[in-house]
Design a protein around this motif. Structure first.
Motif, PDB file in Angstrom:
ATOM      1  N   GLU A 197     -72.339  32.279   4.814  1.00  0.00           N
ATOM      2  CA  GLU A 197     -71.919  33.067   3.658  1.00  0.00           C
ATOM      3  C   GLU A 197     -72.183  34.535   3.945  1.00  0.00           C
ATOM      4  O   GLU A 197     -73.145  34.890   4.633  1.00  0.00           O
ATOM      5  CB  GLU A 197     -72.714  32.622   2.416  1.00  0.00           C
ATOM      6  N   ARG A 256     -67.143  37.804  -1.668  1.00  0.00           N
ATOM      7  CA  ARG A 256     -68.039  36.789  -1.112  1.00  0.00           C
ATOM      8  C   ARG A 256     -67.201  35.876  -0.229  1.00  0.00           C
ATOM      9  O   ARG A 256     -66.190  35.324  -0.689  1.00  0.00           O
ATOM     10  CB  ARG A 256     -68.716  35.989  -2.211  1.00  0.00           C
ATOM     11  N   HIS A 270     -71.604  38.612   1.974  1.00  0.00           N
ATOM     12  CA  HIS A 270     -71.220  39.372   0.790  1.00  0.00           C
ATOM     13  C   HIS A 270     -70.915  40.807   1.183  1.00  0.00           C
ATOM     14  O   HIS A 270     -71.514  41.378   2.093  1.00  0.00           O
ATOM     15  CB  HIS A 270     -72.363  39.384  -0.233  1.00  0.00           C
TER      16      HIS A 270
END
Lengths: 111, 114
Positions: A55, A62, A57
């Motif tokens: 992941e 995102r 950001h």
């Protein structure tokens, strides 16, 4: 052949809502990138996620990457009219410095 | 600030004409690319270059050639333009190093061949 395929092809949402678009690919990758293209213009790089990351950001963006499913998603939170654009994923499909782009998701954010 | 410029935003040519599309980058990047973009097909790589005077075919090189005489400039040449080459042409550059790293795009040239 296309490495990345975006889904949906088109998305229309109200300003303030979240937008999610997905990218699936076929072979192992080193990294996956997302780009934005405003109508009739060149592409602008948004974010790069490497194969060992899950992941990432950047501001209201995102990105997730699931290498077991060979898929990635881009989430734009609290969308604005200025987010109206086409969004492309790009994967490194082998070869020196080459990436392969998908066909894109066309996002429309209605004020 | 990173900058990639393309010689024309819009271009109209006739079938059979020789067409030159110019791309210049000011970032001292080794790698430069030419893509064409068509509705429903996304971006397709025509040619790329990883050094001066070096070139490699991409996925759809037929009908095109390229020239890279200087590091900052990468030209796409249509030797004899045809109507099926009507498209949006995008140039990009990227630094050396990791494979598949960020590419910086120019604004595009919309070419119409009549």
């Amino acid at each position: 052949s296309q490495q990345g395929e975006e889904d949906p092809q088109a998305l229309s949402i109200q300003e303030g809502e979240n937008a999610t678009m997905n990218c699936s690919y076929k072979t192992s990758i080193n990294n996956l990138q997302w780009y934005r293209q405003n109508s009739g213009r060149g592409l602008v790089h948004l974010i790069l996620i490497r194969s060992n990351e899950r992941e990432k950001h950047s501001g209201r963006l995102r990105v997730t990457l699931d290498t077991s499913k060979k898929s990635s998603s881009l989430l734009i939170t609290a969308s604005r009219a200025a987010d109206t654009a086409s969004y492309f994923c790009a994967t490194d499909a082998g070869g020196y410095q080459k990436v392969t782009f998908g066909t894109g998701t066309k996002l429309q954010v209605i004020p | 600030d990173v900058k990639v410029t393309q010689s024309s935003r819009y271009l109209v040519k006739r079938t059979g004409e020789k067409v030159f599309l110019e791309c210049v980058q000011d970032m001292d990047h080794e790698n430069m690319f030419w893509y064409r973009q068509d509705p429903g097909l996304g971006l397709r790589l025509i040619y790329f270059s990883y050094d001066v005077k070096m070139k490699e075919k991409g996925d759809i090189p037929e009908g095109y050639s390229v020239s890279r005489e200087k590091k900052e400039r990468f030209s796409l040449i249509l030797e004899s333009a045809s109507t099926n080459q009507t498209s949006m042409y995008l140039c990009a550059s990227s630094p050396p190093g990791r494979r598949g790293d960020t590419q910086y795009f120019g604004p595009g040239t919309r070419l119409t061949v009549l």
